[in-house]
Scaffold this motif. Structure first.
Motif, PDB file in Angstrom:
ATOM      1  N   ASN A  74      -1.780 -13.133   9.602  1.00  0.00           N
ATOM      2  CA  ASN A  74      -1.847 -13.563  10.998  1.00  0.00           C
ATOM      3  C   ASN A  74      -3.040 -12.965  11.730  1.00  0.00           C
ATOM      4  N   CYS A 114       2.127  -6.822  11.472  1.00  0.00           N
ATOM      5  CA  CYS A 114       3.012  -6.815  10.306  1.00  0.00           C
ATOM      6  C   CYS A 114       2.536  -7.753   9.203  1.00  0.00           C
ATOM      7  N   ASP A 115       1.954  -8.895   9.603  1.00  0.00           N
ATOM      8  CA  ASP A 115       1.470  -9.865   8.611  1.00  0.00           C
ATOM      9  C   ASP A 115      -0.048  -9.923   8.661  1.00  0.00           C
ATOM     10  N   TRP A 167       6.859  -6.243  16.255  1.00  0.00           N
ATOM     11  CA  TRP A 167       6.772  -6.982  17.519  1.00  0.00           C
ATOM     12  C   TRP A 167       6.844  -8.469  17.163  1.00  0.00           C
TER      13      TRP A 167
HETATM   14  C1  NAG Z   1       2.815 -14.639  11.647  1.00  0.00           C
HETATM   15  O1  NAG Z   1       2.621 -16.020  11.597  1.00  0.00           O
HETATM   16  C2  NAG Z   1       3.789 -16.715  11.175  1.00  0.00           C
HETATM   17  C3  NAG Z   1       3.420 -18.164  11.026  1.00  0.00           C
HETATM   18  O2  NAG Z   1       2.609 -18.559  12.062  1.00  0.00           O
HETATM   19  C4  NAG Z   1       4.897 -16.508  12.187  1.00  0.00           C
HETATM   20  O3  NAG Z   1       6.063 -17.168  11.765  1.00  0.00           O
HETATM   21  C5  NAG Z   1       5.183 -15.040  12.302  1.00  0.00           C
HETATM   22  O4  NAG Z   1       6.119 -14.795  13.324  1.00  0.00           O
HETATM   23  C6  NAG Z   1       3.904 -14.299  12.626  1.00  0.00           C
HETATM   24  N1  NAG Z   1       4.201 -12.881  12.572  1.00  0.00           N
HETATM   25  C7  NAG Z   1       3.905 -12.069  13.567  1.00  0.00           C
HETATM   26  C8  NAG Z   1       4.306 -10.651  13.370  1.00  0.00           C
HETATM   27  O5  NAG Z   1       3.337 -12.413  14.572  1.00  0.00           O
END
Ligand code: NAG
Ligand code: NAG
Ligand code: NAG
Ligand code: NAG
Ligand code: NAG
Ligand code: NAG
Ligand code: NAG
Ligand code: NAG
Ligand code: NAG
Ligand code: NAG
Ligand code: NAG
Ligand code: NAG
Length: 635
Positions: A480, A476-477, A581
């Protein structure tokens, strides 16, 4: 009984007379070569033809995607316009359809139909319009039977097939007895298949069980009027206006390469793809593509050997490519001889032996011979593949990657989002994320250096945390994922993956992979259930489901927004917390029966028993041949 013994006599007598040899349209032929006799290129970037095609496709998908977002989602005009403004690059939507025999084909058909605005109800209670906005569609094994039969028949819709506008997908009779117990017709079928394969052999090409399998399969996927697609090739798409004008997505088929002299297909096997323009592999073990139209031509380091009349055309027969992606089923043909069942045992008298005579030691492979990549020297070609006379290809799912991701995660293709439909069998005929893990793991192997796949959890988490009971977004990000992007990927951001697993809603869709016949009723029930899977039970499966189309829209525009540094709206943030997820793994495991409980029972609780005697016999054969299939590769 009397009827059967008469049938057998007729069959045996007629099978003994396999003598006439009519040259069928199936056999490749020699043609004069194109002026440029270099038919292979290194796998750097997209082919010129694909790039030209993409410009046409984008001129259609971009307005369609805008329409999809405007008509099917809650996204604001500003949010939508932002994606299409300021020279932002075109959004590439990819769809991947997994293997799993007719189960995967039919469930996949329903899933695809929920994205297709041509389907009755898809706009009202599905994701109608998303397929019209899609750039690439990849299929593997049973999933490729679906993408292949739609693509190669002028991009007909699943609705057209449901409405019987085309005479294909008649699955009432098994592939092995396509005309049922009709003696004369059954004889004709076997004779015609044999004549086709014999013609190819007599024209000087190596044949294998895949050719027999291909011609059998084709009877379900092409109309009889064109002799079941005997002269339809994968490259024929280049002459079809619906493809030429970019009015359909770009279909890609996958297959695994088996290293010469080995039986094992490991996770480091080379992944090949077939598209309308080229066949080849992005993997460093090949790193080259050949012109699909001239497959079968003898090449040395990519250049035609011999004079200008030595090129071959027709090797890329569409049924043969569909068979090549699904060679797992070759075994069903090969092992017919081992069964005690009389009907089949007697057929063995001539036909099965005839088949055995065609094939080399390896029954479960497709032989592409001569090897188009013979003596090529790209990247890392100490690879044994370039030294082999023939290319040995097997079912695309045999390396565990039962969802055809490889073509869609190539940096050159710049795919933003993959709608991944998993209709594999890991537990009780349902998936558990194994295919996702296989593609995730592959990126760390030598063959998988190109392409990045987002983090996924283990299978226990998929089941225990309900990641198969409703669609889940991975990656999603983009921020990351940076540590996954290798130097060969040149910083390309991996696509967001929308994972959609088979589950029963209105029908027990976890049918056996080896179930080779479906009644009309069963077929339609499977397709409807597939529609319900992709539409989250027609946007009603839970409170969030009403916003499903909006949330898919958020996933579609995510990478574009990230490229432009645009923050997500509250609506999309809400969607992402619902579907992404969360990065957590489960520390519990759930059993098959607990899984079935959580998924609930469809209204139609019992699967219909197989009708005729022949069908149950064939089911028995299938079980004998593949007693352990469910513990195997997840197809
Ligand atoms: C992406 O990284 C951020 C910061 O580390 C975290 O808060 C977030 O849950 C992560 N997103 C996913 C989808 O893993
Ligand atoms: C022939 O085709 C090859 C491979 O596509 C290409 O590299 C080469 O430049 C072409 N040669 C000519 C003369 O067009
Ligand atoms: C597009 O360009 C305009 C004018 O240059 C600017 O105001 C706007 O913020 C840009 N939009 C995006 C999404 O970058
Ligand atoms: C888009 O790019 C082209 C060429 O790079 C340029 O001519 C045009 O002005 C740009 N349009 C916008 C809206 O930025
Ligand atoms: C969902 O929509 C499809 C297509 O319109 C329809 O065939 C099916 O019956 C619907 N299912 C439910 C549960 O309403
Ligand atoms: C799908 O059909 C609906 C209703 O006919 C229409 O409003 C919408 O624009 C169509 N979507 C696409 C992408 O063509
Ligand atoms: C077999 O092939 C012949 C000649 O093409 C055709 O007329 C006949 O209909 C075919 N029979 C079957 C059962 O496919
Ligand atoms: C694939 O892996 C096996 C063992 O895991 C190894 O023996 C073989 O050399 C590898 N092949 C390639 C092409 O990397
Ligand atoms: C198999 O091929 C061999 C050699 O060509 C031939 O003698 C034999 O009759 C064939 N068997 C069948 C069953 O066609
Ligand atoms: C057939 O396959 C064998 C074994 O790979 C190979 O030696 C032979 O050259 C092939 N023949 C043709 C015509 O491709
Ligand atoms: C979308 O709009 C509908 C009403 O039009 C509303 O009920 C729903 O909550 C909205 N969804 C989101 C995610 O904002
Ligand atoms: C995992 O196990 C720990 C203790 O071993 C427990 O505290 C935690 O709640 C468990 N998490 C889940 C999601 O079950």
């Amino acid at each position: 009984m009397i009827y059967i013994s008469v049938l057998l006599k007729v069959l045996i007598l007629s099978l003994l007379s396999f003598t006439t040899n009519v040259l069928g349209g199936y056999s490749p032929t020699h043609v004069s070569c194109p002026s440029n006799k270099t038919l292979v290129r290194q796998g750097t970037g997209l082919s010129h033809d694909e790039k030209t095609w993409l410009a046409k496709r984008h001129s259609i998908t971009t307005p369609n995607l805008k329409a999809f977002l405007q008509t099917k989602t809650n996204l604001t005009a500003a949010e939508i316009n932002g994606v299409f403004q300021n020279n932002s690059s075109d959004i590439n939507v990819g769809i991947a359809l997994s293997g799993g025999g007719y189960r995967a084909m039919l469930t996949g058909a329903g899933e695809l139909s929920a994205l297709d605005n041509r389907t009755v109800g898809a706009f009202e209670h599905g994701l109608g319009g998303l397929l019209e906005s899609t750039t690439y569609i990849s299929g593997l094994s049973g999933g490729n039977w679906l993408t292949g039969s739609l693509s190669m028949n002028d991009w007909i819709s699943v609705q057209d097939i449901i409405d019987n506008k085309y005479d294909i997908w008649d699955l009432e009779n098994s592939i092995f007895l396509p005309e049922g117990l009709h003696p004369i017709k059954t004889y004709e079928v076997f004779r015609n298949i044999s004549l086709d394969v014999e013609a190819k052999k007599n024209a000087g090409f190596n044949t294998s069980l895949t050719d027999v399998w291909a011609r059998s399969l084709a009877r379900g996927f092409f109309e009889s009027s064109g002799d079941y697609g005997a002269d339809v090739c994968w490259s024929s798409l280049r002459d079809k206006s619906v493809f030429v004008n970019g009015e359909m997505p770009f279909p890609i088929t996958v297959s695994d390469g088996r290293y010469p002299g080995t039986k094992l297909v490991s996770s480091n096997s080379t992944n090949f793809e077939f598209n309308a323009f080229e066949m080849g592999s992005w993997d460093p073990t090949v790193d080259a593509f050949v012109d699909t139209k001239y497959l079968g031509t003898e090449l040395d380091n990519g250049v035609v050997k011999g004079d200008n009349s030595q090129c071959v055309q027709g090797y890329d027969n569409a049924g043969f490519i569909m068979g090549t992606s699904s060679t797992l089923f070759n075994l069903m043909v090969a092992k017919l001889e081992n069964t005690e069942i009389h009907l089949i045992k007697s057929l063995k008298m001539k036909f099965v032996n005839f088949i055995k005579n065609l094939s080399s030691d390896n029954d479960d492979i497709s032989i592409i011979s001569p090897n188009p990549f013979f003596n090529t020297h790209y990247y890392n070609t100490s690879s044994s593949i370039s030294q082999s006379d023939s290319l040995f290809l097997v079912d695309g799912g045999e390396d565990g990657q039962n969802i055809p991701f490889t073509p869609l995660i190539q940096p050159a293709r710049e795919v933003d989002i993959i709608m991944a439909f998993d209709n594999g069998n890991n537990l009780n005929g349902l998936p558990d994320g194994t295919a996702m893990a296989a593609t995730y793991d592959r990126q760390f192997s030598d063959v998988g250096v190109l392409g990045t796949f987002p983090y996924v959890p283990d299978q226990a988490t998929f089941l225990a945390n309900g990641l198969t009971s409703k669609p889940t977004f991975f990656g999603c990000d983009a921020s990351n994922l940076t540590s996954l992007v290798g130097s060969d990927d040149h910083g390309h951001v991996p696509p967001l993956v929308v994972y959609v697993a088979n589950r029963p809603y209105s029908y027990w869709s976890n049918t056996s992979t080896t179930k080779m016949s479906y009644t009309e009723q069963e077929k339609l029930a499977m397709i409807t259930n597939g529609f319900e899977i992709a539409s989250r039970n027609n946007l009603t499966s839970d409170a969030a489901a009403a916003d499903w189309a909006t949330c898919v829209g958020c996933a579609v525009i995510r990478r574009s927004q990230e490229r432009q540094g645009v923050a997500q709206s509250d609506t999309c943030q809400k969607c992402f917390s619902e579907y992404c997820w969360n990065g957590k793994t489960a520390n519990t495991t759930i059993s098959a029966s607990q899984l079935m409980e959580t998924l609930g029972s469809p209204a139609t609780t019992t699967q219909k028993k197989e009708g005729s005697k022949v069908k149950s016999l064939l089911q028995g054969i299938a079980k004998k041949i593949f007693p352990n299939l469910s513990t195997g590769m997840g197809v």
